[in-house]
Write a protein that holds these residues in place. Structure first.
Motif, PDB file in Angstrom:
ATOM      1  N   PRO A 507      10.486  42.246  25.102  1.00 59.43           N
ATOM      2  CA  PRO A 507      10.473  42.685  23.696  1.00 59.43           C
ATOM      3  C   PRO A 507      11.872  42.579  23.101  1.00 59.43           C
ATOM      4  O   PRO A 507      12.860  42.877  23.767  1.00 59.43           O
ATOM      5  CB  PRO A 507       9.998  44.137  23.782  1.00 59.43           C
ATOM      6  CG  PRO A 507      10.352  44.569  25.163  1.00 59.43           C
ATOM      7  CD  PRO A 507      10.239  43.356  26.037  1.00 59.43           C
ATOM      8  N   TYR A 508      11.944  42.169  21.867  1.00 62.44           N
ATOM      9  CA  TYR A 508      13.246  41.942  21.256  1.00 62.44           C
ATOM     10  C   TYR A 508      13.206  42.298  19.779  1.00 62.44           C
ATOM     11  O   TYR A 508      12.131  42.416  19.168  1.00 62.44           O
ATOM     12  CB  TYR A 508      13.672  40.474  21.421  1.00 62.44           C
ATOM     13  CG  TYR A 508      12.791  39.506  20.671  1.00 62.44           C
ATOM     14  CD1 TYR A 508      13.104  39.102  19.372  1.00 62.44           C
ATOM     15  CD2 TYR A 508      11.627  39.017  21.253  1.00 62.44           C
ATOM     16  CE1 TYR A 508      12.283  38.239  18.682  1.00 62.44           C
ATOM     17  CE2 TYR A 508      10.808  38.148  20.572  1.00 62.44           C
ATOM     18  CZ  TYR A 508      11.138  37.755  19.282  1.00 62.44           C
ATOM     19  OH  TYR A 508      10.334  36.901  18.589  1.00 62.44           O
ATOM     20  N   LEU A 509      14.384  42.442  19.227  1.00 60.72           N
ATOM     21  CA  LEU A 509      14.537  42.723  17.801  1.00 60.72           C
ATOM     22  C   LEU A 509      15.791  42.018  17.328  1.00 60.72           C
ATOM     23  O   LEU A 509      16.886  42.291  17.797  1.00 60.72           O
ATOM     24  CB  LEU A 509      14.650  44.230  17.541  1.00 60.72           C
ATOM     25  CG  LEU A 509      14.912  44.648  16.078  1.00 60.72           C
ATOM     26  CD1 LEU A 509      13.720  44.257  15.211  1.00 60.72           C
ATOM     27  CD2 LEU A 509      15.169  46.148  15.983  1.00 60.72           C
ATOM     28  N   PHE A 510      15.598  41.048  16.393  1.00 63.69           N
ATOM     29  CA  PHE A 510      16.740  40.341  15.832  1.00 63.69           C
ATOM     30  C   PHE A 510      17.448  41.232  14.817  1.00 63.69           C
ATOM     31  O   PHE A 510      16.813  41.827  13.945  1.00 63.69           O
ATOM     32  CB  PHE A 510      16.299  39.050  15.150  1.00 63.69           C
ATOM     33  CG  PHE A 510      15.882  37.968  16.109  1.00 63.69           C
ATOM     34  CD1 PHE A 510      16.643  37.690  17.227  1.00 63.69           C
ATOM     35  CD2 PHE A 510      14.732  37.232  15.893  1.00 63.69           C
ATOM     36  CE1 PHE A 510      16.271  36.699  18.121  1.00 63.69           C
ATOM     37  CE2 PHE A 510      14.346  36.240  16.772  1.00 63.69           C
ATOM     38  CZ  PHE A 510      15.113  35.974  17.889  1.00 63.69           C
ATOM     39  N   GLN A 511      18.764  41.292  14.937  1.00 65.08           N
ATOM     40  CA  GLN A 511      19.570  42.069  13.999  1.00 65.08           C
ATOM     41  C   GLN A 511      20.647  41.153  13.421  1.00 65.08           C
ATOM     42  O   GLN A 511      21.549  40.713  14.140  1.00 65.08           O
ATOM     43  CB  GLN A 511      20.220  43.268  14.709  1.00 65.08           C
ATOM     44  CG  GLN A 511      19.216  44.258  15.266  1.00 65.08           C
ATOM     45  CD  GLN A 511      19.868  45.461  15.931  1.00 65.08           C
ATOM     46  OE1 GLN A 511      21.088  45.634  15.833  1.00 65.08           O
ATOM     47  NE2 GLN A 511      19.086  46.281  16.597  1.00 65.08           N
ATOM     48  N   PRO A 512      20.558  40.833  12.123  1.00 59.37           N
ATOM     49  CA  PRO A 512      21.535  39.919  11.513  1.00 59.37           C
ATOM     50  C   PRO A 512      22.948  40.491  11.580  1.00 59.37           C
ATOM     51  O   PRO A 512      23.166  41.694  11.409  1.00 59.37           O
ATOM     52  CB  PRO A 512      21.056  39.783  10.064  1.00 59.37           C
ATOM     53  CG  PRO A 512      19.636  40.234  10.076  1.00 59.37           C
ATOM     54  CD  PRO A 512      19.521  41.265  11.166  1.00 59.37           C
ATOM     55  N   PHE A 513      23.883  39.609  11.821  1.00 57.24           N
ATOM     56  CA  PHE A 513      25.304  39.983  11.869  1.00 57.24           C
ATOM     57  C   PHE A 513      26.028  39.165  10.816  1.00 57.24           C
ATOM     58  O   PHE A 513      26.128  37.953  10.913  1.00 57.24           O
ATOM     59  CB  PHE A 513      25.872  39.706  13.260  1.00 57.24           C
ATOM     60  CG  PHE A 513      27.344  40.006  13.368  1.00 57.24           C
ATOM     61  CD1 PHE A 513      27.792  41.310  13.451  1.00 57.24           C
ATOM     62  CD2 PHE A 513      28.276  38.985  13.388  1.00 57.24           C
ATOM     63  CE1 PHE A 513      29.145  41.592  13.554  1.00 57.24           C
ATOM     64  CE2 PHE A 513      29.623  39.255  13.491  1.00 57.24           C
ATOM     65  CZ  PHE A 513      30.056  40.566  13.574  1.00 57.24           C
TER      66      PHE A 513
END
Length: 1850
Positions: A507-513
């Protein structure tokens, strides 16, 4: 006198009687046993020891009976101490037990002091060593063996991380420390430690286990005391942690617990399914079986209430060991004696009668006899090793399968894991090789037999936090979709596709940087991963050196590197491009052919064609103009207005035959020229003056780089390009604009960026290109936190994507929408030929035209002048006026046209836009950075300089308060104490007591009274002292200075609820969990060790050697240092332990040993009183010179401060040492105290030099106790005491131990102490939740000259800094690497250059370098007769890299292999891992399985597996012009020419059809039908001609393959044999990864076999293709005359590197050197030296190869020449025949002679030749007419006249 004799007789008799009694062997002796009766071990040990005592006393061989005195300690260290004192009071000869390691530590001190052997059957703590506790003997196995077995178990199942669950006491901590060391040897580690209290409170267990579920590892190692309730597993079951995703390993506590369960209870153990544990191995024997039967009977009788376990057997054997030893002791010494302890007699009398304790004078002898024991007991062979532990009998590996305990194997320290017991393997060859390690199948939690993975990346409740760069440009790679939270791009697709191949759920969650308005800084993104703000980073992240130091990267999914982009122009811009299709030779032959054809045609046509007649000048012009006009033949109807000599036609059949062949030749030449020119115009050429990175650096022109890219740091820091030259560009549009403007108009000369960005930019641009090759090599990867297992699995998935072609498909999806960069097509405009492509040709034509025009005008002027002269006589003037007017008009028109063309050609299109906004923004940013730096500097200057803290040695103070009106303080180590800390603390405590007593605001009406004691740093005396003081109803204890004594005393104060305030015990294991009443008023060594770890990281070192004192203080501190270094990716390479009172010889031996090791960074953590001698010996060994690094903990500044002023000799010992000292703010209170220190020392009769920082802490400790007591009393606290119920049973003891009482208000007083918050002379006195002082900080000192110099500070708030911590506390916290600063350091040897920190071991052995002894491809590496014995490209690269290092590297090359065949490279790498070699140098491929065992440098050559197959080139044949059409096509085409000619119904049509190929016809078609046929036929001929040209173009451009193999996919799917190189990793890869049958693989040893097997092919015993690495194949192809070719793309990506042993610092340094070689071009030079070869891999030939040479057309020229020769032969024969038949008439000859003037008479031969020439020159029709007339005349002459006479010709 008589009385005197009687008196002497009486005395003699008394002496004899007394001697007889003393020498008499005692019938019974006392031995003691201390253990917890009601415990898992105690329940079996008690009946077992009673049985043993019974057996001993009934054994006739044992003449002295044993009286076993057993004491129940109830798991209390305090009670164990009390019981031990009671036992020694009863004069026991030995003490058996205890079972608890913590109690063993305590009692060992007593046993040492009274010389009573302590023999334990259950204390497994590995730190219970003979060095510290000489009277301790262990009859069970040490946990050092068990932890080695546990580490092997973890390694056996290939787990790399574990979570340890342990109790926070000596047993738990020290066992886990041993496990950690063993795991490090296996390249594994403990990722988290869950330390629990001894009570194993269920809520505490649940809380910590629940928190651990969010961690990655799923392998739990449980190391606690035996627990019959199995609380840890019970809680784990409730938390659903006993499922198939978890793995549980347990030490032998579990087996001991389970074995003690009754059978009924074992049926309810199903929740333990899958747990794997260890159990001490007890060999099967008749003795054991008999005792187990006896045990059953004992259970029936009720004397045994528990089932038997291993500890019961060992307890039984321990009694027998003591019995045998005492019996032998009495045989040798006859009697037993005890003597008073002089140290106890000197102690002050108190309520405890401690002085009655006596020393066993025969203790040492009895101990020696015990250690000599050798017999077979119930537990096996009983024999002790030099560490006073029994020899390890190994362990059983048990597995809980349902409700049963199943043995799945055995472990021993000799053989490792096996299926047979260790005792059965005695006498067999020992083998601890990994291939021999075996266990039976294991049932894991959940009932599965498949080995668990051992970790999870994330769970759905806490998904993987993935940082993604929110790009503003090149968004095709990765960005956040505008207006949504969706992330997409090429990099995202690669990650998601790779994630699908990972064999578990992630499971993953993309977090913009980033803000999306500008590209983020990728270094910051990577740092957030390292700082645990992200779990991973996915995007276009370059793998560069500084990033790999803090995170782990996957294998690169895209190759990249920095490249240079500059403007380009293509080859069409050349003015003379039209000359390039033919070589000079070809141009010459073609021109000569025109001349020959002109001569031949004139000869053939001169006599029959009026166009070829006339004056000689006209004939020459006609002859050559005709020849050259054949290139442009047109229909005659279109050119009737042309001059005759321009449109001549051939008349004679021979001439026409020659013309047919010549026109065919011209057609082929024209088509070939067109094809070659087409191929040349396809290739683009660069026009930029920048030729590479070197010229760009030297140019001083502006250079563009992408915003956020690492290129900025690389260009400025690595290539030393001025930052002012670097221009930040944020988008492709800015790229284009800056490049078009150029460096002279506010733009840039070139852009340096990574290859993928450049390729994407160039896919949309046609005016720019890449210059040179990439000058850095790298790739893009996904970043993960250190040691993340996902990095390896994602790497494997990326490799699979590459092999399956999915990676290429993803690339094409994103970057081939408008045409891939390498395959993109130009638009129509770019393919059109513009004026610049032909201006040279136009210039030539213009020059000729203008020359002709000038000649014409000159002639016109000449004629005009002549005309004017004649105008007076005749001629009209209108003509000249018209002519002049016409000429003038044409001249004006021509002038205007020329002017227009000139303006067009000279016009420059320039862009003058300047990046003002960008420069302003950039300037503002730089100003902000500069302002920030100025502010920091200003802040630093404004900061207050604090006085340095100085470390003290430890002092034991015991304070007792009798009643509220008087407080009695006890002080150990008083002013006569010889310790450094004691001499400083004594005056400080006295001053504090005086100040408290004189302060009316503190404890009004109460006076403090100081009592001093001296413990002499003895654990035994310290225990005795604290017990005596406890009789006085104390409410607090101040001290001790020794951490070891603090451990002992803490157990006493815990029991009696008395707070213990220590100002000098820094041991980090003195934790609040185990010692709730311990309160540290100095800094915890936990922080000091993290400060040292930061120092090591700051200077770039990776390994240190720890030199420490082998006691609690030393071991615990170094253990924390190891944890801190592990977090910094560093480690302790060796732990050198010193005994507490080591002699100079012992120190010398230790230093000699460590000096032979690689690391030169020494961390010294010893006691203050013996540390200086270590440096003295180090100096004598020349270990204080250049290259060495010495880091000392705060003990050294404490010594130096106490010796102030320090003598010169001492300072000379310490030059260059870096040390830490407690940081104490330079406040007014401290200054005041320092001002009166001299008077304090005068009062206490000590010198002023005794002061150090511990004096400050001691002073503040007294004030802390006084202030807290004042608050406690003000809050209504009660100072009452009560009796301890546990001590009531000791009332019969003469020592009066029951007089010690519990402080009833102890807990309340402790809480009051923890709430205190005031400023003392040492700084802020306030405690955190872990009972440590807040804001720990240290001064970093550099010792040199005549004193020490502060080079910075360390605090847990800001790390290393040159600004005082008090200043930084007012600013936001910042511990980033960029904020870490120190002043320069003067190192040993008086150098400021930071030492490397390691050298090669100085044992006379240079670096052993393995070199593959190859038999093929010797250019890479081979044996050499000359030194150094090897040669080749790889050797030269290695030597060049070594030359770039700043230190010499002695080394020898050792050939690996027999030289008959290539060695197996996996074996070479394994030999390096096994320490048979130190490194491997050669063509060693970096692949995954090798990186698991060794460290590789950065690759010095790119590699990858490719497929090579046979090829054939079509271009070189002399009959290549026939290739465009097939044989049938040629026949049909010829037949149609004949057929159309027949339809035309004219005799010349066939000839005309041939001329159609040359765009002309020699005859006219007049009929309508004929013209219709001709129109259609002309269209057909046009199509045929164009098709011929196109086909020939394709043939000349593309090489065609003859192999059916198109790539690895088609090769793998076929069943044909495949060739591989001998020794290559390709064999395992093809078999294991691509599942190709091994039978298909053919081993090839050298290039000759490569060529031979490929030529044979699969049907004749050869191979269809060869799979090998690219460098080998390129070298092979260069020597094969391009007969073979690489098919498809590389299906693996890798490189060649040098292999080193794990964590070798040379790997890092050589990686940097290889990068330098690449950047300065030396690597390419070495490549060219060894591996220069012809390129056969290109699909399109180079421009020079497109030149058409003579050999391609000699066949065509041969046909034309033969036709001309035949025509000339026929013509000559015809002329000769005609000449022989022709004779001029006499009259005609006479007439001729008359007409011609008289000439000199010539020879007959000349006359005949002239006649022949005249004959040839005459028209053939004239000759034929003359011959006809002659024939008629002859006939007339031969016929008679009417009168019968013949007519005369005259």
């Amino acid at each position: 006198m008589k009385e005197l004799v009687i008196l002497r007789l009486f005395v003699s008799m008394w002496v004899i009687a007394n001697g007889f009694v003393c020498c008499q062997r005692p019938a019974v002796v006392n031995i003691g046993a201390v253990f917890t009766f009601d415990s898992v071990i105690g329940k079996v040990a008690r009946p077992a020891m009673e049985a043993a005592r019974s057996d001993v006393n009934s054994d006739a061989r044992i003449r002295t009976k044993l009286n076993l005195i057993m004491e129940d300690v109830n798991s209390s260290v305090f009670m164990g101490t009390v019981d031990a004192f009671q036992l020694v009071e009863r004069e026991v000869l030995a003490i058996i037990g205890p079972q608890v390691s913590g109690i063993a530590h305590m009692i060992s001190s007593i046993a040492n002091g009274l010389q009573v052997p302590l023999i334990s059957y259950a204390a497994t703590d590995p730190t219970l060593s003979a060095l510290q506790f000489p009277f301790f003997v262990r009859t069970t196995q040490s946990d050092s063996y068990q932890m080695a077995a546990m580490a092997d178990l973890v390694d056996f199942f290939r787990w790399k991380e574990v979570i340890v669950v342990g109790v926070d006491d000596d047993f738990g901590r020290n066992g886990i420390a041993a496990l950690e060391e063993e795991l490090n040897k296996k390249m594994a580690r403990i990722s988290y430690k869950l330390m629990l209290s001894n009570q194993l409170d269920e809520s505490e267990v649940m809380d910590k286990l629940n928190k651990s579920t969010s961690l990655g590892p799923r392998v739990y190692v449980v190391h606690v005391n035996p627990d019959p309730e199995l609380r840890i597993f019970t809680v784990a079951q409730k938390l659903k942690m006993m499922t198939d995703t978890y793995t549980w390993l347990a030490t032998d506590w579990l087996s001991a617990t389970l074995d003690s369960f009754p059978p009924a209870k074992k049926t309810s153990l199903g929740f333990l399914q899958g747990v794997v544990g260890l159990r001490q191995h007890i060999p099967e024997s008749s003795q054991k079986r008999a005792f187990m039967s006896r045990w059953k009977r004992m259970q029936q009788k009720g004397s045994a209430i528990s089932e038997l376990n291993t500890y019961g057997l060992q307890a039984y054997d321990t009694v027998w060991i003591v019995a045998y030893a005492i019996d032998r002791f009495l045989d040798e010494h006859k009697n037993i004696t005890f003597s008073p302890n002089t140290k106890l007699n000197d102690m002050k009398i108190s309520g405890l009668q401690i002085e009655k304790l006596k020393v066993f004078t025969g203790g040492n002898d009895l101990l020696d006899i015990v250690l000599q024991t050798n017999f077979t007991g119930l537990s096996g062979q009983i024999q002790f090793n030099q560490d006073r532990n029994v020899f390890s009998g190994g362990y059983d590996v048990i597995n809980m399968d349902g409700v049963s305990v199943r043995t799945v194997g055995y472990w021993s320290n000799v053989t490792g894991f096996s299926l047979s017991p260790p005792d059965s393997r005695k006498g067999k060859q020992d083998s601890n090789c990994c291939v021999d390690q075996r266990l039976q199948s294991v049932t894991w939690p959940g009932g599965k037999s498949e080995t668990p993975r051992g970790w999870v990346i994330a769970v759905d409740e806490k998904p993987l936090r993935i940082g993604v760069p929110n790009r503003a440009s090149f968004t095709e790679f990765v960005t956040e979709v505008h207006g949504s939270h969706k992330i997409n791009g090429y990099c995202i697709d690669v990650f998601l596709k790779a994630r699908e191949l990972v064999p578990y759920h992630v499971p993953y969650l993309f977090q913009p940087f980033g803000n999306g308005r500008s590209n983020p800084k990728y270094d910051d993104l990577v740092k957030k991963v390292a700082a645990d703000e992200f779990d991973a980073a996915v995007g276009d992240i370059a793998i560069v050196t500084n990033r790999t130091k803090i995170v782990d990267f996957s294998q690169p999914y895209a190759s990249t590197g920095l490249v240079i982009v500059a403007p380009i122009r293509n080859a069409k811009s050349s003015a003379w491009v039209f000359l390039k299709p033919f070589t000079a030779e070809m141009w010459c032959v073609t021109a000569a052919s025109f001349v020959i054809i002109a001569v031949v045609i004139w000869i053939l046509e001169h006599r029959v064609n009026d166009d070829f007649r006339g004056p000689p000048r006209r004939q020459i012009v006609t002859m050559f103009m005709f020849s050259f006009s054949t290139l442009f033949k047109k229909n005659r109807e279109e050119h009737l207005t042309l001059k005759a000599y321009v449109e001549e036609t051939t008349v004679s059949p021979l001439g026409r035959l020659v013309m047919v062949v010549w026109l065919f030749l011209l057609m082929v030449l024209t088509a070939s020229y067109t094809a070659s020119l087409t191929s040349i115009l396809t290739v683009q050429q660069l026009s930029s003056p920048i030729t590479g990175i070197d010229s760009l650096i030297a140019s001083h022109w502006p250079i563009g780089y992408q915003t956020g890219s690492f290129a900025y740091d690389y260009l400025s820091e690595s290539l030393y390009i001025a930052r002012s030259r670097l221009v930040s560009l944020g988008s492709p549009e800015e790229y284009e604009s800056a490049l078009r403007r150029g460096p002279g108009n506010g733009g840039v000369a070139a852009i340096v960026d990574e290859l993928p960005y450049v390729e994407l930019f160039l896919s949309r641009q046609k005016d720019f290109g890449i210059i040179g090759q990439p000058f850095t090599r790298g790739g893009w990867g996904f970043a993960f936190r250190r040691e993340s297992p996902l990095a390896l699995d994602i790497s494997t998935a990326i490799l699979k994507l590459s092999e399956s072609g999915e990676l290429q498909k993803i690339h094409e999806k994103w970057f081939c929408k408008m045409g891939c960069h390498r395959e993109r097509k130009h638009d129509k405009e770019s393919l059109q030929l513009n004026l610049t492509s032909f201006w040279g040709l136009y210039l030539l034509s213009g020059v000729v035209t203008l020359t002709a025009l000038m000649v014409f005008l000159l002639r016109m002027i000449r004629q005009f002048v002549r005309y004017k002269r004649r105008q007076q006589h005749s001629s009209s003037p209108s003509t000249s006026s018209i002519i002049f007017s016409t000429s003038s008009t044409r001249e004006k028109k021509l002038s205007r046209k020329c002017l227009t063309i000139a303006r067009i050609l000279t016009l420059k299109l320039t862009h003058k836009h300047v990046l003002v906004i960008l420069k302003k923004q950039n300037g503002a940013w730089l100003d902000a950075m500069a302002m920030s730096s100025l502010l920091n500097i200003a802040g630093g200057r404004a900061s207050t300089v604090l006085l340095a803290m100085k470390r003290m040695l430890l002092l034991m103070l015991i304070a007792g308060i009798c009643d509220p009106t008087e407080v009695v303080f006890g002080q150990a180590d008083s002013k006569d104490n010889g310790t450094v800390i004691g001499r400083a603390a004594g005056p400080a405590i006295e001053a504090a007591v005086d100040d408290v007593n004189s302060d009316p605001t503190i404890l009004p009406g109460t006076r403090l009274n100081l009592i001093s004691q001296n413990t002499n740093c003895s654990g035994f005396l310290g225990t005795v002292e604290v017990l005596q003081l406890m009789v006085n109803d104390v409410v607090a204890v101040i001290g001790p200075q020794s951490s070891g004594i603090a451990h002992i005393i803490s157990h006493v104060v815990n029991e009696l609820h008395v707070p213990l305030l220590s100002f000098a015990a820094t041991d980090p294991t003195l934790s609040a969990l185990q010692y709730p009443y311990f309160l540290r008023t100095t800094q915890n060594d936990y922080f000091q060790m993290y400060a040292i770890a930061d120092l090591v990281t700051y200077f770039g070192w990776r390994e240190v050697i720890a030199i420490f004192v082998d006691d609690d203080y030393g071991r615990s501190g170094i253990s924390v240092l190891g944890d801190a270094l592990a977090l910094k990716r560093a480690k302790i390479s060796y732990k050198a332990a010193l005994t507490p009172r080591a002699s100079r010889s012992q120190i010398s031996d230790l230093l000699l040993g460590v000096n032979q090791m690689e690391s030169r960074v020494y961390v010294v953590h010893v006691n203050p009183d013996s540390g200086l001698s270590l440096f003295s010996i180090a100096r004598s060994f020349h270990m204080m010179t250049k290259g060495y690094v010495w880091i000392a903990t705060d003990w050294l500044p404490s010594v130096l401060d106490a010796l102030e002023p320090v003598d010169t000799d001492t300072m000379n010992l310490l030059q260059g040492v870096v040390a830490l000292r407690h940081h104490n703010p330079d406040a007014d209170l401290k200054k005041t105290f320092m001002s009166k220190w001299s008077s304090l020392n005068h009062k206490s009769s000590t010198g002023a030099s005794d002061f150090n920082s511990y004096a400050l802490y001691a002073y503040d400790t007294v004030w802390l106790a006084a202030r807290a007591l004042d608050v406690f009393l003000n809050e209504g606290g009660n100072l009452s005491h009560s009796f301890d119920p546990k001590l009531r049973d000791t009332s019969g003891s003469a020592m009066n131990l029951s007089s010690m009482r519990i402080f009833d208000g102890g807990q309340q007083f402790l809480q009051t102490l923890l709430r205190m918050n005031f400023t003392g002379i040492s700084g802020q006195i306030q405690f955190d939740e872990n009972k440590n002082l807040v804001r720990p900080a240290y001064d970093v000192l550099n010792i040199g000259g005549t004193g020490s110099r502060r080079i910075g500070y360390w605090s847990d708030y800001s790390g290393l800094s040159t600004v005082a911590p008090e200043v930084l506390y007012r600013k936001p916290r910042n511990t980033s690497s960029s904020s870490q600063h120190l002043y320069s350091v003067i190192w040993p040897g008086e150098t400021s250059l930071v030492p490397r920190g390691w050298v090669f071991p100085e044992n006379g052995r240079p670096l052993r370098i393995a070199v593959p002894n190859r038999v093929s491809y010797l250019q890479f590496v081979s044996k050499d007769k000359n030194p150094p014995g090897v040669r080749g490209y790889c050797i030269d690269v290695f030597e060049a890299a070594l030359n770039l290092l700043s230190y010499p590297v002695p080394h020898i090359y050792m050939l690996h292999g027999d030289g008959k065949r290539n060695p197996v490279y996996n074996e070479i790498v394994q030999a390096v891992a096994e320490d048979r070699y130190d490194a491997a140098v050669g063509d060693v491929t970096i692949i995954t399985n090798r990186t698991k065992t060794v460290d590789f440098t950065q690759p010095f050559m790119e590699s990858g597996l490719v497929v090579v197959a046979p090829v054939k080139e079509v271009k070189s044949s002399p009959w290549a012009f026939l290739k465009p059409f097939t044989f049938q096509m040629w026949l049909v085409t010829g037949a149609f020419f004949l057929f159309v000619g027949a339809v035309g119904s004219t005799k010349s049509t066939d000839y005309d059809n041939i001329l159609l190929l040359g765009r002309g016809t020699g005859e006219n078609t007049m009929s309508t039908l004929g013209r219709l046929v001709l129109i259609i036929w002309l269209f057909v001929v046009l199509i045929i001609n164009s098709s011929y040209t196109a086909s020939l173009t394709s043939i000349l451009t593309v090489q065609q393959l003859t192999s059916r193999i198109e790539g690895i996919d088609s090769l793998a799917s076929s069943n044909e044999p495949i060739g591989i190189q001998d020794g290559s990793f390709a064999r395992n890869y093809l078999i294991d990864e691509l599942n190709i049958a091994e039978s298909r693989l053919v081993i090839l040893k050298n290039q000759q076999e490569y060529s031979r097997y490929l030529q044979l092919g699969p049907n004749r015993g050869g191979v269809a293709a060869i799979v090998d690495e690219l460098p080998y194949i390129e070298l092979f192809l260069s020597a094969s005359n391009c007969a073979f070719k690489i098919v498809g793309q590389e299906f693996t990506k890798s490189g060649w590197g040098f292999a080193f042993q794990r964590d070798s610092p040379l790997a890092v340094d050589l990686s940097t050197a290889i990068l330098q070689l690449s950047e300065n071009g030396d690597l390419q030079k070495l490549h060219n030296k060894w591996l220069t070869h012809a390129d056969c891999s290109g699909q399109v030939n180079e421009i020079d190869e497109n030149h058409l040479s003579l050999k391609s057309f000699w066949g065509l020229f041969l046909i034309s020449g033969i036709a001309c020769f035949i025509a000339l032969v026929v013509f000559s024969c015809n002329i000769i025949c005609q000449y022989r038949r022709f004779t001029p008439e006499d009259g005609e000859a006479a007439e001729v002679e008359e007409i011609q003037p008289a000439r000199p008479r010539r020879s007959l031969r000349s006359t005949s030749f002239k006649k022949l020439i005249d004959f040839v020159d005459r028209r053939e029709a004239e000759i034929k007419e003359m011959m006809k007339r002659k024939s008629i005349d002859i006939k007339r002459q031969g016929s008679p006249s009417s009168d019968g006479h013949t007519i005369s010709p005259s």
